[in-house]
Design a protein around this motif. Structure first.
Motif: not given
Length: 550
Positions: A286-288, A311-317, A359-366, A530-535
């Motif tokens: 996932r992206s986040k 905010l991230h339309q379900g693209d989350t974990a 790094k290019e494929s792993r999710p942003d971590l918070y 988290t800077q949601p995309k397309g928001l």
């Protein structure tokens, strides 16, 4: 009956006049407003402790006066002074009793609650007196024991040594008995009660059939071991269908992993289980990704978790694990270190695996935490992980008073900002916000990591401190938060007791006040971190409207 009357007369004569006057003064001031409105039972307990502390202080001052052999007032002057002081004390008592309900109602209005038309004064006073005299009776038993012990020791060793030794022995016995029997039994009882409650499943909550859900037949974690809070977290999240209907476009099913306290014996084992479950459901695709530390009971605020997923339309974990059954306020007073240990172990486990991914494929971590969870989450990030593989940021709500990170940040705030809403340097790393969004400033520019603290000015979990008894805090000086009463004044010792007794009421108020953080505040924080995309502004407005009642 004669014996009872004689005992009452002797007991009354044994009371200190100065002690009684200070006790009544403390009682009267304890009725004044603090951060939160108090029901009459809690007010009675608070006033009972205030009575006892005031009486003890008065007795101590009298003893010190005599010990220093200071001159006594002449009888006529002493009598006149006693009449005047007694009259003033009675007037203050009557005024504060009369005004107390108005003070409490003003606080209720600030919190968005309906005023209370009836305040049970007699019951409140009865509770206070019963508690104060009960504790005073126990204290006198210990004093009598001390006197008996030191008189016995006088026969064997020098008088001064006997006094010190006798006092030390009584103090040791009291401390040991209180800690090992009273406090230990209370904590054990509460733990058992909340543990049993955690074994139950709320009505309407069913074991998931979707293989992506923790607790399903495909899961590595048994449904029954999630506990009540874990089951609610897994079952009550937004579904893919709900997100798709809301956004009118294709979305993903939010991923959630939760490991209950019963799932494994140690925190390390639970963290490894959480990692394996997260890998099983492909959470790292996932992206986040959020490592969330729950509150003391294992609860994760839906207003925080659901808004993030919208905010991230379900693209989350989201991954989390339980470390306690007790409420945060009780865990804070007993042992807050469990949250730190659990958060650190889970964060290190997830971060270690996350760091091994491209790094290019792993999710942003918070990281995320509310209340005691914020205490754990903010201390889980260590310098080594930030330097080698920095995460993207974190959101912390209501970081409690034992926290070491947020108070240090607040101490270093810009001088022009208040303690309850500080600004930190140029706002490039850390920002604070409250009910109104304070995160946007045209002169601020975020750095590579973003951390946001949400704290409301009326939250005793944040603003209680152990030095309140002797020092007026900065958050009471100058400009105050809109939900803090202008009639709330600082008094030595009493303000400490008032805010201490505000702690169990911190989550008994409507959303958007004290320790109940609103979805709107979470949304403001998540957007910045988290800077949601397309928001777009329209989407943001619709999401806030969707969660307007939370």
């Amino acid at each position: 009956m004669k014996k009872i009357k004689r005992w009452l007369k002797n007991y009354n004569n044994s009371l200190s006049y100065v002690g009684l006057i200070v006790a009544v003064t403390f009682f009267s001031i304890s009725l004044s407003p603090s951060l939160l409105p108090r029901p009459y039972i809690l007010q009675g307990v608070l006033s009972g402790f205030s009575l006892l502390v005031g009486y003890s202080l008065g007795v101590a001052c009298t003893y010190l006066w005599h010990y220093l052999e200071l001159p006594e007032f002449k009888k006529q002057i002493k009598t006149t002074l006693q009449y005047i002081i007694s009259a003033l004390s009675i007037l203050i008592f009557i005024y504060t009793i009369y005004a107390s309900n108005n003070w409490q109602n003003e606080l209720r209005i600030l919190m968005g609650q309906a005023p209370n038309e009836e305040f049970l004064y007699i019951q409140m006073i009865a509770i206070a007196l019963l508690l104060a005299f009960s504790l005073l009776f126990i204290a006198r038993l210990f004093k009598k024991s001390f006197n008996n012990l030191r008189f016995t020791l006088h026969k064997l060793i020098p008088r001064r040594i006997a006094n010190v030794l006798g006092l030390s022995l009584i103090a040791f016995i009291v401390f040991t008995f209180t800690n090992n029997f009273i406090i230990s039994k209370i904590v054990t009882t509460f733990d058992e009660i909340y543990s049993i409650a955690d074994e139950n499943t709320d009505s309407g909550i069913k074991k998931p059939t979707n293989s992506l859900y923790t607790g399903s037949n495909s899961s590595l974690i048994q449904w029954k071991n999630l506990g009540r809070t874990g089951q609610n977290f897994i079952a009550n999240g937004p579904t893919q269908a709900e997100l798709t209907a809301f956004f009118s476009q294709k979305t993903l099913s939010p991923l959630r992993v939760y490991v209950g306290l019963r799932s494994r014996e140690s925190a390390e084992q639970r963290a490894q289980l959480a990692l394996q479950e997260l890998i099983r459901i492909k959470g790292f695709s996932r992206s986040k990704l959020i490592v969330a530390t729950p509150t003391g009971t294992g609860w994760l605020d839906p207003s925080a978790m659901n808004t993030f997923e919208y905010l991230h339309q379900g693209d989350t974990a989201i991954v989390s694990m339980q470390y306690s059954y007790l409420p945060s306020w009780l865990t804070l007073l007993v042992d807050p270190s469990g949250a730190k240990r659990s958060a650190l172990v889970l964060y290190n486990t997830i971060h270690r695996y996350w760091s091994s991914l491209p790094k290019e494929s792993r999710p942003d971590l918070y990281v995320f935490g509310l209340s005691l969870g914020a205490l754990g989450a903010e201390t889980s990030i260590n310098l080594t992980t930030i330097i080698n593989n920095p995460i993207q940021g974190g959101l912390f709500a209501g970081a409690p008073f034992p926290s070491t990170v947020s108070p240090q940040l607040i101490k270093q705030r810009n001088p022009s900002s208040p303690q309850w809403l500080p600004t930190i340097q140029d706002g490039s790393l850390v920002r604070f916000t409250a009910q109104e969004n304070q995160l946007n400033n045209e002169n601020w520019h975020w750095g590579p990591m973003r951390f946001v603290y949400i704290q409301y000015a009326s939250d005793p979990m944040v603003f209680f401190s152990l030095d309140l008894y002797r020092k007026e805090p900065d958050w009471m000086k100058g400009e105050r938060g809109h939900d803090v009463s202008p009639d709330f004044n600082w008094y030595p010792i009493i303000t400490f007791l008032q805010v201490l007794f505000d702690l169990p009421m911190a989550d008994k108020v409507p959303r958007g006040s004290s320790h109940r953080y609103s979805a709107s505040s979470y949304i403001d924080g998540w957007v910045e971190v988290t800077q949601p995309k397309g928001l777009t502004k329209e989407k943001l407005k619709s999401i806030k409207h969707h969660f307007s009642d939370q």
